[in-house]
Design an enzyme around this catalytic site. Sequence first.
Site, mmCIF file in Angstrom:
data_model
loop_
_atom_site.group_PDB
_atom_site.id
_atom_site.type_symbol
_atom_site.label_atom_id
_atom_site.label_comp_id
_atom_site.label_asym_id
_atom_site.label_seq_id
_atom_site.Cartn_x
_atom_site.Cartn_y
_atom_site.Cartn_z
ATOM 1 N N GLU A 1 0.857 -1.196 0.000
ATOM 2 C CA GLU A 1 0.000 0.000 0.000
ATOM 3 C C GLU A 1 0.893 1.247 0.000
ATOM 4 N N GLY B 1 -7.005 1.054 4.114
ATOM 5 C CA GLY B 1 -8.413 1.476 4.067
ATOM 6 C C GLY B 1 -8.760 2.111 2.733
ATOM 7 N N GLY B 2 -7.732 2.570 1.997
ATOM 8 C CA GLY B 2 -7.943 3.067 0.641
ATOM 9 C C GLY B 2 -8.799 4.315 0.570
ATOM 10 N N GLY C 1 -21.108 18.362 -11.818
ATOM 11 C CA GLY C 1 -21.459 16.940 -11.759
ATOM 12 C C GLY C 1 -22.514 16.697 -10.702
ATOM 13 N N GLY D 1 -23.843 13.834 -9.903
ATOM 14 C CA GLY D 1 -23.887 12.395 -9.602
ATOM 15 C C GLY D 1 -23.861 12.179 -8.101
ATOM 16 N N VAL E 1 -20.020 22.956 -18.826
ATOM 17 C CA VAL E 1 -19.101 23.985 -18.334
ATOM 18 C C VAL E 1 -18.077 24.289 -19.427
ATOM 19 N N ARG F 1 -14.825 8.957 -11.582
ATOM 20 C CA ARG F 1 -13.490 8.564 -11.137
ATOM 21 C C ARG F 1 -12.891 7.599 -12.148
ATOM 22 N N ALA G 1 -17.725 0.388 -2.552
ATOM 23 C CA ALA G 1 -16.851 -0.290 -1.591
ATOM 24 C C ALA G 1 -17.311 -1.725 -1.335
ATOM 25 N N HIS H 1 -44.123 -2.423 14.494
ATOM 26 C CA HIS H 1 -44.774 -1.118 14.410
ATOM 27 C C HIS H 1 -44.407 -0.279 15.630
HETATM 28 P P1 FAD Z 1 -9.474 2.022 -3.229
HETATM 29 O O1 FAD Z 1 -10.322 2.147 -2.048
HETATM 30 O O2 FAD Z 1 -9.295 3.210 -4.104
HETATM 31 O O3 FAD Z 1 -8.046 1.533 -2.696
HETATM 32 C C1 FAD Z 1 -6.955 1.378 -3.551
HETATM 33 C C2 FAD Z 1 -5.682 1.532 -2.740
HETATM 34 O O4 FAD Z 1 -4.567 1.156 -3.538
HETATM 35 C C3 FAD Z 1 -5.418 2.971 -2.310
HETATM 36 O O5 FAD Z 1 -5.134 3.027 -0.932
HETATM 37 C C4 FAD Z 1 -4.210 3.392 -3.140
HETATM 38 O O6 FAD Z 1 -3.410 4.348 -2.473
HETATM 39 C C5 FAD Z 1 -3.503 2.056 -3.317
HETATM 40 N N1 FAD Z 1 -2.620 1.997 -4.488
HETATM 41 C C6 FAD Z 1 -2.884 2.449 -5.744
HETATM 42 N N2 FAD Z 1 -1.856 2.158 -6.574
HETATM 43 C C7 FAD Z 1 -0.931 1.526 -5.808
HETATM 44 C C8 FAD Z 1 0.370 0.972 -6.098
HETATM 45 N N3 FAD Z 1 0.903 0.997 -7.335
HETATM 46 N N4 FAD Z 1 1.066 0.429 -5.077
HETATM 47 C C9 FAD Z 1 0.546 0.372 -3.816
HETATM 48 N N5 FAD Z 1 -0.663 0.864 -3.506
HETATM 49 C C10 FAD Z 1 -1.391 1.417 -4.496
HETATM 50 N N6 FAD Z 1 -18.661 3.568 -2.012
HETATM 51 C C11 FAD Z 1 -19.650 3.013 -1.271
HETATM 52 O O7 FAD Z 1 -19.931 1.824 -1.421
HETATM 53 N N7 FAD Z 1 -20.344 3.754 -0.358
HETATM 54 C C12 FAD Z 1 -20.081 5.066 -0.158
HETATM 55 O O8 FAD Z 1 -20.730 5.705 0.678
HETATM 56 C C13 FAD Z 1 -19.063 5.677 -0.907
HETATM 57 N N8 FAD Z 1 -18.771 6.978 -0.743
HETATM 58 C C14 FAD Z 1 -17.755 7.536 -1.468
HETATM 59 C C15 FAD Z 1 -17.491 8.891 -1.301
HETATM 60 C C16 FAD Z 1 -16.486 9.491 -2.022
HETATM 61 C C17 FAD Z 1 -16.201 10.951 -1.838
HETATM 62 C C18 FAD Z 1 -15.712 8.708 -2.922
HETATM 63 C C19 FAD Z 1 -14.585 9.332 -3.697
HETATM 64 C C20 FAD Z 1 -15.971 7.367 -3.117
HETATM 65 C C21 FAD Z 1 -17.008 6.766 -2.388
HETATM 66 N N9 FAD Z 1 -17.327 5.429 -2.554
HETATM 67 C C22 FAD Z 1 -18.351 4.872 -1.841
HETATM 68 C C23 FAD Z 1 -16.605 4.577 -3.515
HETATM 69 C C24 FAD Z 1 -15.559 3.703 -2.775
HETATM 70 O O9 FAD Z 1 -14.703 4.540 -2.039
HETATM 71 C C25 FAD Z 1 -14.765 2.886 -3.775
HETATM 72 O O10 FAD Z 1 -15.649 2.155 -4.597
HETATM 73 C C26 FAD Z 1 -13.847 1.911 -3.055
HETATM 74 O O11 FAD Z 1 -12.949 2.580 -2.212
HETATM 75 C C27 FAD Z 1 -13.057 1.079 -4.069
HETATM 76 O O12 FAD Z 1 -12.256 0.170 -3.368
HETATM 77 P P2 FAD Z 1 -10.914 -0.421 -4.016
HETATM 78 O O13 FAD Z 1 -10.364 -1.343 -2.979
HETATM 79 O O14 FAD Z 1 -11.181 -0.907 -5.365
HETATM 80 O O15 FAD Z 1 -9.939 0.846 -4.194
HETATM 81 P P1 NAI Z 2 -20.906 9.775 -10.951
HETATM 82 O O1 NAI Z 2 -20.638 8.995 -12.160
HETATM 83 O O2 NAI Z 2 -21.817 9.258 -9.927
HETATM 84 O O3 NAI Z 2 -21.461 11.208 -11.355
HETATM 85 C C1 NAI Z 2 -20.780 12.065 -12.224
HETATM 86 C C2 NAI Z 2 -21.801 13.020 -12.813
HETATM 87 O O4 NAI Z 2 -21.110 14.024 -13.504
HETATM 88 C C3 NAI Z 2 -22.747 12.334 -13.794
HETATM 89 O O5 NAI Z 2 -24.069 12.656 -13.471
HETATM 90 C C4 NAI Z 2 -22.312 12.912 -15.147
HETATM 91 O O6 NAI Z 2 -23.393 13.029 -16.042
HETATM 92 C C5 NAI Z 2 -21.785 14.260 -14.742
HETATM 93 N N1 NAI Z 2 -20.785 14.839 -15.638
HETATM 94 C C6 NAI Z 2 -19.803 14.199 -16.312
HETATM 95 N N2 NAI Z 2 -19.043 15.096 -17.003
HETATM 96 C C7 NAI Z 2 -19.575 16.320 -16.740
HETATM 97 C C8 NAI Z 2 -19.244 17.655 -17.137
HETATM 98 N N3 NAI Z 2 -18.187 17.896 -17.907
HETATM 99 N N4 NAI Z 2 -20.015 18.667 -16.691
HETATM 100 C C9 NAI Z 2 -21.080 18.423 -15.865
HETATM 101 N N5 NAI Z 2 -21.438 17.187 -15.468
HETATM 102 C C10 NAI Z 2 -20.680 16.156 -15.882
HETATM 103 O O7 NAI Z 2 -19.456 10.095 -10.338
HETATM 104 P P2 NAI Z 2 -19.054 10.799 -8.983
HETATM 105 O O8 NAI Z 2 -20.186 11.537 -8.392
HETATM 106 O O9 NAI Z 2 -17.793 11.524 -9.284
HETATM 107 O O10 NAI Z 2 -18.715 9.576 -8.048
HETATM 108 C C11 NAI Z 2 -17.794 8.570 -8.491
HETATM 109 C C12 NAI Z 2 -18.208 7.234 -7.977
HETATM 110 O O11 NAI Z 2 -17.919 7.126 -6.580
HETATM 111 C C13 NAI Z 2 -19.717 6.973 -8.049
HETATM 112 O O12 NAI Z 2 -20.087 6.531 -9.315
HETATM 113 C C14 NAI Z 2 -19.910 5.925 -7.018
HETATM 114 O O13 NAI Z 2 -19.664 4.674 -7.588
HETATM 115 C C15 NAI Z 2 -18.849 6.277 -5.983
HETATM 116 N N6 NAI Z 2 -19.517 6.960 -4.858
HETATM 117 C C16 NAI Z 2 -20.437 6.258 -4.141
HETATM 118 C C17 NAI Z 2 -21.092 6.852 -3.101
HETATM 119 C C18 NAI Z 2 -22.122 6.067 -2.377
HETATM 120 O O14 NAI Z 2 -22.197 4.854 -2.576
HETATM 121 N N7 NAI Z 2 -22.943 6.668 -1.514
HETATM 122 C C19 NAI Z 2 -20.829 8.240 -2.690
HETATM 123 C C20 NAI Z 2 -19.872 8.900 -3.545
HETATM 124 C C21 NAI Z 2 -19.230 8.250 -4.563
#
Ligand code: FAD
Ligand code: NAI
Length: 469
Positions: A33, A38-39, A178, A180, A235, A269, A316, A440
Site C-alpha cells: 500500500e 483502508g484506501g 457533476g 452524480g 461547463v 473517477r 466499496a 410497528h
Molecule cells: P481504493 O479504495 O481506491 O483503494 C486502492 C488503494 O490502492 C489505495 O489506498 C491506493 O493508495 C492504493 N494503491 C494504488 N496504486 C498503488 C500501487 N501501485 N502500489 C501500492 N498501492 C497502491 N462507495 C460506497 O460503497 N459507499 C459510499 O458511501 C461511498 N462513498 C464515497 C465517497 C467518495 C467521496 C468517494 C470518492 C468514493 C465513495 N465510494 C463509496 C466509492 C468507494 O470509495 C470505492 O468504490 C472503493 O474505495 C473502491 O475500493 P478499491 O479497494 O477498489 O480501491
Molecule cells: P458519478 O458517475 O456518480 O457522477 C458524475 C456526474 O457528472 C454524472 O451525473 C455525469 O453526467 C456528470 N458529468 C460528467 N461530465 C460532466 C461535465 N463535464 N459537466 C457536468 N457534469 C458532468 O461520479 P461521482 O459523483 O464523481 O462519483 C464517483 C463514484 O464514486 C460513483 O459513481 C460511485 O460509484 C462512488 N460513490 C459512491 C457513493 C455512495 O455509494 N454513496 C458516494 C460517492 C461516490
Amino acid sequence: MNQYQLAVIGAGPGGYVAAIRAAQLGLKTVVIENRDVGGTCLNRGCIPTKALLHASEVYRQVKEASSLGLDIAQAGYQIERMHEKKEKVVLQLRGGVEQLFNANKIDLIRGSAAILAPHEIAITGGEDCRITADHILIATGSVPSLPPIPGIDLPGVVSSDQILEGDPVDYQSLVIIGGGVIGVEFATFYQNLGCKVTIIEAMDRLLPTMDREISQNLGMILKKRGASIYTGAMVEKIAEQDRILSCHFSQNGQEHSVQAQGILVAVGRRPNTQGLFGPQVTVQMECGRIVTGPDFSTSIPNIRAIGDVASSIQLAHFASVQGIAAAEIIAGRQSSVDLSVVPSCIYTDPEIASVGLSADEAKAQGIAVQTGKFLMAANGKTIIEGKDRGFIKVVCDAESGALLGAQLMCARATDLISEFANGISNRLTAEQMRRVIRPHPTFSEAVSEAFEDIEGQAIHIAPKRRPTK
Ligand code: FAD
Ligand code: NAI
C-alpha cells in the site's frame, strides 16, 4: 527476495478484505500500500463523507428543533472540529484494519508496487524491496477524473479528495460540477450548513442512472432548500478574480455564469493504474480499466484485478465481495458470495437506495412486471420524524412473482435496501416478502405496504393513506 502465495496491491476495501480472506484460507499473503490502509473508502470516501454528513444533519435538525417543541438557544458549528471528529473515526477504523492484518499474519509493505514480471513485484518509495508471488491481485482503486476545462487547475477548484484531506473550508458558496453521487452528497452536506450550492450537470437530470422519479424528487428537495440546479449544462471555462471563482457554462444554447468561493469537480473517477506495470508487462485494458474475466483474471492468468480499477460499478461493498470471491478462487475454492445483486445507496436527506431492476429496465428487457408503491407520507415513523417526502417502489416478475428490484427514497433507505437485496439474491417472491411480520411503528412497515400494493390488498393501519399511483 521474499516469496508469497498471494501479493495484493492496494489496501482499500477490495484489497484488504481479499487479503484477510486469503490468509484465513491459509495463503501466505502480503499487501502493498502506498498511502493509508483502508484506501479511498476509509480515508477520502465513504467514511469521512458520512461522518461529515452526520454532523451536518444533526446541526440542521437542531436548527429545526422548535418544530418538535424544543427550545435550543443557539446552534453553531466549527468546520475544523467537524473535520477533527471525522479524522478520529477514520483513525479508529484504520487501526482496526491494521489489527486485522496482524491478527491474520498478513505482511504489510508500505510503498508503490510495480509489476515487473507475472510473478515479480518491485516496491519503491517506502520499504523498497522486491518480492515474488504465485498470484497477484491488483486492487489499486480509482482517482478523481478531471475534465479538460480551461481553469480547472485554478486554486479553489477542488476534487472530493482535497475537500476531505485538505484544510477544512467553510464555504459560503459552492459550485458543484457533476450532479452524480458525490455531487449530491456534498450538496447535502454544505446545504445543511447554510452554504449556497449550485449544481451543474451535463445530463438531463441529477443522478442520471437512478430511477427518474428519485432524480426529480431530489432535485425538488435540494431546490426547496435553496440550491440552484442546471441540468443539460456544459461547463466551458472557469475564471478567478479576487479569490472569487466564476464558472461559465452553456444550457439550451444560452450562456450563463455563476460565482462562488469554491468549485467542486465531481464528474466521475478513473481507474488507478499509474506506474503499476513495468516495461515488460502489458495487460489488456479498456477505457483505462483493467479487463477481467469471471474469475477476475486479467490477460495474464496469475494476475487478477478487483474493485474500482477493474469494475464499472465503483462501490466499496462490491470491491469487498469481489475480494472475497477472488481470494476463494485463488485458494481453489468455490466463491461463497453472490456478485449479481449489488445494492447502491446515496446519503442525501431523505436517503436513496436501489437494487435490481427498475420497472423501466425490466420492460426494456422484455420482462412483464407487477409493481407496488408506497408513499412514506402515510408511514407513522416517517410522520413522527418529519421526513414525509419519499416512497418505496417494488418490482416483481408478473408470472412468477419473484422480486426483481426496489427503489427507495426515504429515511433509512440505506439500511432497508438490504432486505430487498436479500429477497432478490434468495429469489423470494412478493408473497414471501409480504408474509413477514414487520414491527410497528417502524420505517420497515412501509416494505410490507409496498408489497401489499401489488395485490391491491393493503390494510389501512397507517394513518390516512394517500393514493399510491
Ligand atoms: P481504493 O479504495 O481506491 O483503494 C486502492 C488503494 O490502492 C489505495 O489506498 C491506493 O493508495 C492504493 N494503491 C494504488 N496504486 C498503488 C500501487 N501501485 N502500489 C501500492 N498501492 C497502491 N462507495 C460506497 O460503497 N459507499 C459510499 O458511501 C461511498 N462513498 C464515497 C465517497 C467518495 C467521496 C468517494 C470518492 C468514493 C465513495 N465510494 C463509496 C466509492 C468507494 O470509495 C470505492 O468504490 C472503493 O474505495 C473502491 O475500493 P478499491 O479497494 O477498489 O480501491
Ligand atoms: P458519478 O458517475 O456518480 O457522477 C458524475 C456526474 O457528472 C454524472 O451525473 C455525469 O453526467 C456528470 N458529468 C460528467 N461530465 C460532466 C461535465 N463535464 N459537466 C457536468 N457534469 C458532468 O461520479 P461521482 O459523483 O464523481 O462519483 C464517483 C463514484 O464514486 C460513483 O459513481 C460511485 O460509484 C462512488 N460513490 C459512491 C457513493 C455512495 O455509494 N454513496 C458516494 C460517492 C461516490
